[in-house]
Scaffold this motif. Structure first.
Motif, PDB file in Angstrom:
ATOM      1  N   VAL A 154       0.839  -1.205   0.000  1.00 38.56           N
ATOM      2  CA  VAL A 154       0.000   0.000   0.000  1.00 38.56           C
ATOM      3  C   VAL A 154       0.870   1.249   0.000  1.00 38.56           C
ATOM      4  N   ALA A 155       1.889   1.274   0.863  1.00 43.70           N
ATOM      5  CA  ALA A 155       2.774   2.439   0.916  1.00 43.70           C
ATOM      6  C   ALA A 155       3.589   2.575  -0.366  1.00 43.70           C
ATOM      7  N   ALA A 156       4.060   1.439  -0.914  1.00 41.47           N
ATOM      8  CA  ALA A 156       4.858   1.501  -2.136  1.00 41.47           C
ATOM      9  C   ALA A 156       4.038   2.041  -3.307  1.00 41.47           C
ATOM     10  N   GLU A 157       2.783   1.622  -3.410  1.00 38.86           N
ATOM     11  CA  GLU A 157       1.944   2.089  -4.514  1.00 38.86           C
ATOM     12  C   GLU A 157       1.584   3.553  -4.374  1.00 38.86           C
ATOM     13  N   MET A 158       1.540   4.050  -3.161  1.00 37.07           N
ATOM     14  CA  MET A 158       1.305   5.486  -2.987  1.00 37.07           C
ATOM     15  C   MET A 158       2.427   6.313  -3.617  1.00 37.07           C
ATOM     16  N   LEU A 159       3.648   5.784  -3.558  1.00 31.63           N
ATOM     17  CA  LEU A 159       4.799   6.519  -4.074  1.00 31.63           C
ATOM     18  C   LEU A 159       5.028   6.285  -5.559  1.00 31.63           C
ATOM     19  N   THR A 160       4.740   5.064  -6.027  1.00 35.45           N
ATOM     20  CA  THR A 160       5.032   4.748  -7.431  1.00 35.45           C
ATOM     21  C   THR A 160       3.902   5.133  -8.377  1.00 35.45           C
ATOM     22  N   GLY A 161       2.651   5.182  -7.890  1.00 31.26           N
ATOM     23  CA  GLY A 161       1.528   5.548  -8.750  1.00 31.26           C
ATOM     24  C   GLY A 161       1.143   4.413  -9.676  1.00 31.26           C
ATOM     25  N   GLY A 162       0.304   4.727 -10.644  1.00 30.35           N
ATOM     26  CA  GLY A 162      -0.159   3.724 -11.602  1.00 30.35           C
ATOM     27  C   GLY A 162      -1.477   3.111 -11.183  1.00 30.35           C
ATOM     28  N   THR A 163      -1.436   1.869 -10.739  1.00 30.81           N
ATOM     29  CA  THR A 163      -2.632   1.178 -10.276  1.00 30.81           C
ATOM     30  C   THR A 163      -2.329   0.507  -8.946  1.00 30.81           C
ATOM     31  N   GLY A 164      -3.376   0.038  -8.289  1.00 32.82           N
ATOM     32  CA  GLY A 164      -3.216  -0.607  -6.990  1.00 32.82           C
ATOM     33  C   GLY A 164      -3.985   0.140  -5.921  1.00 32.82           C
ATOM     34  N   ILE A 165      -4.262  -0.551  -4.828  1.00 36.06           N
ATOM     35  CA  ILE A 165      -5.075   0.045  -3.770  1.00 36.06           C
ATOM     36  C   ILE A 165      -4.363   1.218  -3.119  1.00 36.06           C
ATOM     37  N   GLY A 166      -3.008   1.177  -3.040  1.00 32.52           N
ATOM     38  CA  GLY A 166      -2.267   2.295  -2.479  1.00 32.52           C
ATOM     39  C   GLY A 166      -2.387   3.540  -3.328  1.00 32.52           C
ATOM     40  N   PHE A 167      -2.226   3.366  -4.645  1.00 37.58           N
ATOM     41  CA  PHE A 167      -2.401   4.509  -5.551  1.00 37.58           C
ATOM     42  C   PHE A 167      -3.830   5.029  -5.497  1.00 37.58           C
TER      43      PHE A 167
END
Length: 282
Positions: A228-241
């Motif tokens: 979740v934290a990684a997707e917030m930073l990388t963007g794109g798709t995923g529950i974090g983004f």
């Protein structure tokens, strides 16, 4: 002919014929059921009450009712696609689970054999222990820039973070389990001149399995937490983004829904591994 007026008397006579042991058994079952149902229900009600009080204090925070209405509308169409970065929450959850599965699977493929090696070999343990001691406490997100530098893409970088974060519990727990195997078992294996593969499959693996599954449970929790934290930073798709995108849209209700979704999926993953552990142990 049956006299229906006698039915209450028959029921009363049957009730009075119950033995004291049956009555005590029924009371114990009722008490057990009460302890299973009442405390969780009270906990949920207290949580909802505190949430509503906080929402009354901060009007910009949606309460339970408003969040529920938003969740109903959100999950009415969870798999819509209106662009590469505009997908329903269902697709974002599946993307996150796919990344976790890849990173966690690679970590298991590397970490479990490495744990057996460290547990069996004092030389390997002495060689790798300093490296693991330095790298293990590093925050998972500190590895993200390294992944972006090496892979040049957000997708493999996120999987790399999952891999490096979830590998440590599996290595350490597997190695600890190997060290707990009684030396007498290994002495018997030497007397019988068993091969290393035979020792691994017939002696070590069954004895280490509870430790190994504990490491796997810890690792899957870390993996789902980190993605979740990684997707917030990388963007794109995923529950974090998706959470970060909803924050940019100032949709706090959707953020709260995402928090519950992340927690619920994490609980399902952990409970699934608990059931798997019980199946192998018994």
């Amino acid at each position: 002919m049956f006299n229906f007026t006698q039915t209450p008397k028959i029921v009363a006579s049957v009730a009075t014929t119950r033995s004291p042991e049956e009555i005590r058994l029924r009371r114990r079952r009722l008490q057990a059921l009460t302890l299973q149902v009442v405390p969780p229900l009270l906990g949920v009600l207290m949580f909802l009450f505190a949430w509503q009080m906080l929402a009354n204090f901060r009007p910009d925070l949606p309460g339970p009712g408003a969040t529920w209405d938003s969740a109903v509308a959100l999950f009415a169409d969870p798999f819509y696609v209106e662009g590469p970065n505009d997908m329903g929450i269902g697709w974002n959850i599946l993307h996150s689970l796919g990344r976790v599965g890849l990173g966690f699977g690679m970590a298991a493929a590397v970490g479990i054999p490495l744990g057996f090696l460290i547990g069996r070999s004092a030389f390997a343990s002495g060689m790798l222990s300093p490296i693991m001691g330095i790298l293990r406490p590093v925050s998972p997100l500190a590895w993200l820039p390294i992944g972006l530098l090496v892979f040049q893409k957000a997708e493999p970088a996120s999987i790399w973070v999952i891999f490096i974060s979830s590998i440590w519990p599996m290595i350490l727990n597997t190695a600890a389990g190997v060290r707990q195997v009684p030396q007498d078992y290994l002495n018997v294996a030497r007397v019988l001149n068993l091969s290393e593969w035979k020792i691994l499959t017939t002696i070590l693996f069954p004895a280490v399995l509870p430790y190994l599954l504990t490491g796997v449970r810890l690792a899957i929790g870390v993996a789902w937490l980190v993605i979740v934290a990684a997707e917030m930073l990388t963007g794109g798709t995923g529950i974090g983004f998706w959470v970060w995108d909803e924050w940019n849209n100032l949709d706090v209700a959707h953020i709260i829904i995402a928090i519950f979704v992340v927690g619920f999926i994490g609980l399902l993953l952990e409970q699934g591994l608990v059931l798997l552990a019980r199946r192998f142990q018994y």
